[in-house]
Design an enzyme around this catalytic site. Structure first.
Site, PDB file in Angstrom:
ATOM      1  N   ASP A 213      -2.392   5.940  -3.383  1.00  0.00           N
ATOM      2  CA  ASP A 213      -1.294   5.401  -2.861  1.00  0.00           C
ATOM      3  C   ASP A 213      -0.560   4.258  -3.750  1.00  0.00           C
ATOM      4  OD1 ASP A 213      -3.376   3.702  -2.582  1.00  0.00           O
ATOM      5  OD2 ASP A 213      -2.915   2.923  -0.761  1.00  0.00           O
TER       6      ASP A 213
ATOM      7  N   SER B 272       0.941  -1.178  -0.074  1.00  0.00           N
ATOM      8  CA  SER B 272       0.031   0.041   0.130  1.00  0.00           C
ATOM      9  C   SER B 272       0.912   1.284  -0.088  1.00  0.00           C
ATOM     10  CB  SER B 272      -1.002  -0.033   1.166  1.00  0.00           C
ATOM     11  OG  SER B 272      -1.847   1.063   1.185  1.00  0.00           O
TER      12      SER B 272
END
Length: 452
Positions: free
Chosen positions: A242, A101
């Site tokens: 992200d 992530s």
């Protein structure tokens, strides 16, 4: 199962490559997943983000699945929401996304998805941990090895479907700057916006696992280039993702980073009904939803908790202040690309983003983190649970749904909870006045620093 080592945190398994995330672990998790879903002839979707170790981990997990008799549907490099949606649409038995992530390049991780596109629940993760710990794998013979199928073309179906459900108007083109952090959204997020008729300018949209343009966490420090670009070229909005594009953060037309809680509130108002968020989200969401007759439910931090509550309470929408939003009318996997399209649609319908944000009541907020080694977190939180409330004299409510959340007489609150993915204890606080917030912050940081 108290003696079984914990592998999963708030959002899957995550850690530094070769330290916490090893190829041996990846192989065992794949074998354990195969055992859990029934093994032979089951279907598993697998994808990965742009990290240098992603493809390698995908290969070994594919091998572990196939040697357990599972067939593997290969998406390649894709955003996390594409994996969740493909698992649902391809009627697979499970999905795997290999990503860390927003963490830096040296990190990677593994997140598992159910057949309905919902992330694995804690009890499911504990069972995977047990199978890994006990090495309870079912490996098949040479004549039952699973097969693999290339489904990379599914990306186009995913793009077309998020455009359709967003109801974005191609006859009202906006100038949109999108910053993908050189992550998994680098191709698909700009493509979705362009196919929607928007005028798109890209930043950091060349896939690169070293994240050369910026750190993949979409925060103020890392989005300075996006903020300046939006203002300089007169764009209507800036969107940032992200590393795996399950999150979306927006920059308004003046080049200002949107308040995360207010951005969440803007979209929640579009859905109405029952909206689900986490214990660390601002009270501004409650205030605005109350105005339209809506309801706000709160869960522990983590998108899987939000997703579970949406399912249990017939929620219309859910999300975390981090920019992780769930769209139950599409799929129960957090989707930063669809979130971006819906913010654009919201601007088309309701006007400038800055004006929509400014219309929401402002509560001063702080989000801090104190370094704390993972093996010390439990000991620290025990003391927080027993002693932290004694630092204040106007406490009206204490919640332990996730960490320790203290509410004060004037409605201000503070939450102390351990990060599930990083070596930190997090402090989140919201004050009805800046002065009270400053006092809460000072006392909280002093308490934790003395303790750690």
């Amino acid at each position: 199962m108290d003696n079984i080592p914990k592998l999963f945190g708030t959002s899957g398994i995550r850690g530094k490559y070769q330290d916490e995330i090893t190829l041996e672990l990846a192989l065992d998790v794949a074998r354990a997943l195969a055992k859990y879903i029934g093994g032979e002839d089951k279907k598993v979707v697998i994808g990965y983000d742009t990290r240098t170790t992603g493809k390698l981990i995908a290969h070994i997990m594919t091998a572990g699945l196939e040697q357990s008799g599972c067939n593997v549907l290969l998406l390649g490099m894709v955003p996390t929401p594409t994996v969740g949606y493909a698992t649902l649409k391809k009627e697979a038995d499970a999905g795997i996304m290999i990503t860390a992530s927003h963490n830096p390049s040296q990190y990677n991780g593994i997140k598992l998805w159910n057949a309905d596109g919902l992330a694995y629940k804690q009890e499911q993760e504990r069972e995977i941990e047990r199978i890994v710990y006990e090495k309870e794998f079912n490996l098949v013979g040479w004549d039952k090895i699973g097969k693999e199928y290339d489904i990379s073309s599914f990306k186009e179906e995913y793009i077309n479907d998020i455009i359709k459900i967003s109801e974005i108007d191609p006859e009202k083109p906006l100038k949109v700057v999108v910053d993908c952090a050189s992550g998994a959204g680098s191709y698909l997020s700009p493509e979705a916006l362009r196919k929607s008729g928007m005028n798109v300018i890209t930043l950091n949209s060349q896939p690169d696992g070293f994240f050369p343009g910026r750190n993949p966490e979409p925060n103020s420090d890392n989005l300075q280039e996006l903020m300046k670009t939006v203002k300089t070229i007169g764009a209507d909005v800036g969107l940032a993702h992200d590393g795996d594009a399950d999150r979306m953060i927006a920059v308004d037309e003046n080049g200002n980073l949107s308040d995360f809680d207010k951005l969440l509130t803007i979209i929640a108002k579009e859905f109405g009904g029952t909206v689900v968020t986490t214990v660390d989200a601002s009270a501004c969401l409650d205030t605005e939803m109350e105005k339209i007759g809506g309801t706000v439910l709160r869960t522990p931090v983590g998108d899987v908790h939000v997703a579970e509550s949406i399912n249990e309470n017939n929620g219309t929408f859910g999300g975390e202040p981090s920019g992780t939003w769930l769209h139950p009318d599409f799929c129960m996997c957090p989707d930063g690309l669809l979130s971006g399209l819906r913010i654009v649609r919201c601007i088309q319908k309701n006007g400038k983003l800055s004006e929509q944000l400014n219309a929401i009541e402002n509560y001063p907020t702080i989000r801090e983190k104190i370094t704390c080694e993972n093996n010390k977190k439990d000991e620290v939180m025990k003391v927080v649970s027993s002693d932290f409330k004694n630092e204040f004299n106007d406490v009206t409510e204490i919640l332990t749904i996730d960490g320790v959340r203290i509410k004060f007489k004037d409605g201000s609150w503070v939450l102390i909870r351990p990060s599930g993915t990083e070596p930190y204890i997090r402090i989140t606080a919201e004050g009805k006045t800046q002065e009270h917030l400053n006092d809460i912050e000072k006392i909280s940081k002093k308490f934790l620093n003395n303790l750690i």
